[in-house]
Design a protein around this motif. Sequence first.
Motif: not given
Ligand code: F6R
Length: 600
Positions: A293-294, A339-341, A344, A392, A477, A480
């Motif tokens: 994704g982002t 990855s933000q979280s 994933t 994100s 953006k 979604e």
């Molecule tokens: C879009 C968004 C998703 C995440 C994707 C990966 O705004 O938030 O596309 O970027 O699911 O998530 P992470 O970064 O948590 O691995």
Amino acid sequence: MCGIVGYIGPKEAVPILLSGLKRLEYRGYDSAGIAVISCGKIHSRKIPGKINDLIGVIAKEPLPKAGLGIAHTRWATHGAPNKVNAHPHSSCDRKISVVHNGIIENYLKLKESLISEGHRFVSQTDTEVLAHLIEKFYKGDLKDAVIEAIKKVEGSFALGVVSADEPDKIVCARQDSPLIVAEGRAGRFIASDVPAILEHCRRVVYLKDREVAVLDNNGIRVFDLNKREVRFKFDRVLMGAQSAQKGGFPHFMLKEIHEQPAVLKRLLSSGAREIRRFSYPRKIKNIVIVACGTAYHAGLVGKYIIESLARIPVAVDLSSEFRYRDPIVDKGTLVLAISQSGETADTLAAVREAKKKGACVVSICNVVGSSLTRESDHVFYTLAGPEIGVASTKAYTAQLAVLYMFGLELARSLKTISQNSFKASWKVLNSIPALQAEILKAHRSVEKVGRKHHKFGSFLFLGRNINFPSALEGALKLKEISYIPAEGYAAGEMKHGPIALIDEYRAVVCIAVSSRIYDKMISNIQEIKARSGKLIAIASAGDKAIRTHVSETIFIPKIDEFFSPLLVALPLQMLAYTIAVSRKCPVDQPRNLAKSVTVE
Ligand code: F6R
């Protein structure tokens, strides 16, 4: 992908569980439920819909006072988001209640055999097998029954389990799904993520895979699957409770957009120290970036940055593709996982695949203690604080900033950058927070454009070179959160197909900031204009000529094109936000989505 929370302590459990669930709602919001134990009996409420609906039902049909309970907010995987499929799920005798985040992959086989042994199922979920399995193995010790049950399941899980026969304990366990256990004056907690417990405590244990914890009024104990007690350590959470609140903004997304200058400032000081200290491997042949994704779009910008600065070939892969195609990766490869979280599922699987092949894995991640950070050889944190809006925003620009700093430091260690350019680049980076703040101050100009275009049925986003990924991200953006079909394209590709889409009903956002290929972008703009496309340009301040080409322009401060993705992202986020709000879309919780995608 589902959030779970549990509480045991001297306080009234229901309000604590509901407020914890609210903080986890970003993880899934199609149904919710709660179970508490009072007078040796389990009492539950479940609903299709959001936490507020659950609160409404409890107001009408109150639950008894209780000091222990578990609760769940769901993003449906197996079975429709209705009341029956909502968690908690129960055993046949209704004495065991389970909340679960993850997927039990062998649930059909288990379900068949449990049915043949006489268990009665009521839902279509994979989770229900856990309740029946635990019931099957229950011989007076809930912890032992949970351990026996999870030995039988394949897949991912973070579980909270209670039993009416042991009304003074919560048992929880995890494998490949996040779970924390926490302790404070108010009592003891389990939760999928830190924001759920921030109001009450700061001492948390990041449970490891295949660990089982028992929480009762005496404390917390952790066991392995051989039922041996294991040591654990508390980590102190530094973020404040307000970081998981809207802080006066109507939506988390808007708050998070506005936090970007502060996040970047933090990164450029404390984050930069970490990135400088890293011992850059001198013998890397190639870099592979994996993300979804982002974060994948950040990775695409990363390719431009690293190749241009460090002259090392960079491939960028969607994690879900990388893991299944026997990628060419070995000891000479540095894998960057973004990855933000940090939870994933596809990115975690890609990292495991890369490690199996001998690669060194460095992750760029926002969530401290997440699975990705534990499985990587090294971590650069994005220090963006909790990102609650499903779309994100601040995590994206923070990922970009880390990639710029990483690229610069790698180039310095490989001697592919002169001292002067290195210093000049850092100077530009340090100027970015103020430039981002300038863009945010001028939000009205973006809002005006957004409101004017919110009824368009489809959008195209065009960019070139390092802003091609910005175009992809702008389109993501918008689609979604507003549900408007939107595509991102490299402007040079227009004539190879997408130009057929252009007519007066299509809005086309062109990223036309000052660059060495500005004139090429203007030619693309002319081609769209000639076909009546409705043009919106993102251009550099001082570009008077752009107005002669397009009807709407959003200006951003002038900056070296190489660093412009850090600025371009902001008007694109604000444009998507305004359009979604004008269309009355639930910006922070778009339909069908969840914040962290912990299933394949
Ligand atoms: C879009 C968004 C998703 C995440 C994707 C990966 O705004 O938030 O596309 O970027 O699911 O998530 P992470 O970064 O948590 O691995």
